[in-house]
Design a protein around this motif. Structure first.
Motif, short mmCIF file in Angstrom:
data_model
loop_
_atom_site.label_atom_id
_atom_site.label_comp_id
_atom_site.label_asym_id
_atom_site.label_seq_id
_atom_site.Cartn_x
_atom_site.Cartn_y
_atom_site.Cartn_z
N VAL A 15 0.87 -1.17 0.00
CA VAL A 15 0.00 0.00 0.00
C VAL A 15 0.90 1.22 0.00
O VAL A 15 1.82 1.31 0.80
N LYS A 16 0.65 2.12 -0.90
CA LYS A 16 1.45 3.33 -0.97
C LYS A 16 0.92 4.37 -0.01
O LYS A 16 -0.28 4.63 0.05
N ILE A 17 1.84 4.97 0.74
CA ILE A 17 1.47 6.05 1.64
C ILE A 17 2.47 7.18 1.48
O ILE A 17 3.59 6.98 1.06
N SER A 18 2.02 8.34 1.84
CA SER A 18 2.90 9.50 1.85
C SER A 18 2.74 10.14 3.22
O SER A 18 1.63 10.50 3.62
N ILE A 19 3.84 10.24 3.93
CA ILE A 19 3.78 10.77 5.29
C ILE A 19 5.04 11.58 5.57
O ILE A 19 6.12 11.24 5.11
N GLU A 20 4.85 12.64 6.29
CA GLU A 20 5.99 13.45 6.72
C GLU A 20 6.14 13.25 8.21
O GLU A 20 5.17 13.34 8.96
N ALA A 48 8.92 1.52 6.36
CA ALA A 48 7.58 2.09 6.22
C ALA A 48 6.50 1.00 6.35
O ALA A 48 5.36 1.30 6.70
N LYS A 49 6.87 -0.26 6.09
CA LYS A 49 5.91 -1.35 6.23
C LYS A 49 5.48 -1.56 7.67
O LYS A 49 4.50 -2.24 7.93
N LEU A 50 6.21 -0.98 8.60
CA LEU A 50 5.86 -1.10 10.01
C LEU A 50 4.75 -0.14 10.44
O LEU A 50 4.09 -0.37 11.45
N ILE A 51 4.55 0.91 9.68
CA ILE A 51 3.63 1.97 10.11
C ILE A 51 2.21 1.44 10.31
O ILE A 51 1.60 1.67 11.35
N VAL A 52 1.68 0.73 9.33
CA VAL A 52 0.30 0.24 9.43
C VAL A 52 0.15 -0.75 10.59
O VAL A 52 -0.76 -0.58 11.41
N PRO A 53 1.01 -1.77 10.72
CA PRO A 53 0.86 -2.67 11.86
C PRO A 53 1.01 -1.95 13.21
O PRO A 53 0.33 -2.31 14.17
N MET A 54 1.86 -0.94 13.26
CA MET A 54 2.02 -0.18 14.51
C MET A 54 0.73 0.57 14.84
O MET A 54 0.29 0.59 15.99
N ILE A 55 0.14 1.19 13.84
CA ILE A 55 -1.11 1.92 14.07
C ILE A 55 -2.22 0.95 14.45
O ILE A 55 -3.00 1.21 15.38
N GLU A 56 -2.29 -0.19 13.75
CA GLU A 56 -3.31 -1.20 14.08
C GLU A 56 -3.15 -1.68 15.52
O GLU A 56 -4.12 -1.78 16.26
N ARG A 57 -1.91 -1.97 15.91
CA ARG A 57 -1.63 -2.45 17.26
C ARG A 57 -1.98 -1.38 18.30
O ARG A 57 -2.58 -1.67 19.34
#
Length: 74
Positions: A15-20, A48-57
């Motif tokens: 999944v593509k994301i753009s974050i600052e 960056a692949k960690l961002i979604v699982p971190m937010i989910e957790r």
């Protein structure tokens, strides 16, 4: 060895994301990916692949969030 809140990252469709983010957060994300890779024996690759699982957790373990969601459901 410390027990991290994240486990192995599932190999799913990217999944593509753009974050600052602040540089220190990025450095810590990279460091977390390295530690997670050592602990699970799997290379994370792109931190960056960690961002979604971190937010989910985070959301899954936030009691106030869970309570608020339950109170809004009919």
């Amino acid at each position: 060895m410390a027990k991290l809140k994240l486990g192995a990252i599932a190999d799913e469709k990217p999944v593509k994301i753009s974050i600052e983010m602040p540089a220190i957060v990025h450095r810590n994300l990279i460091a977390y990916a390295e530690v997670l890779g050592r602990e699970t024996g799997q290379s994370v690759g792109e931190p960056a692949k960690l961002i979604v699982p971190m937010i989910e957790r985070f959301m899954a373990t936030d009691r106030a969030f869970a309570k608020a969601r339950r109170s809004r459901q009919p």
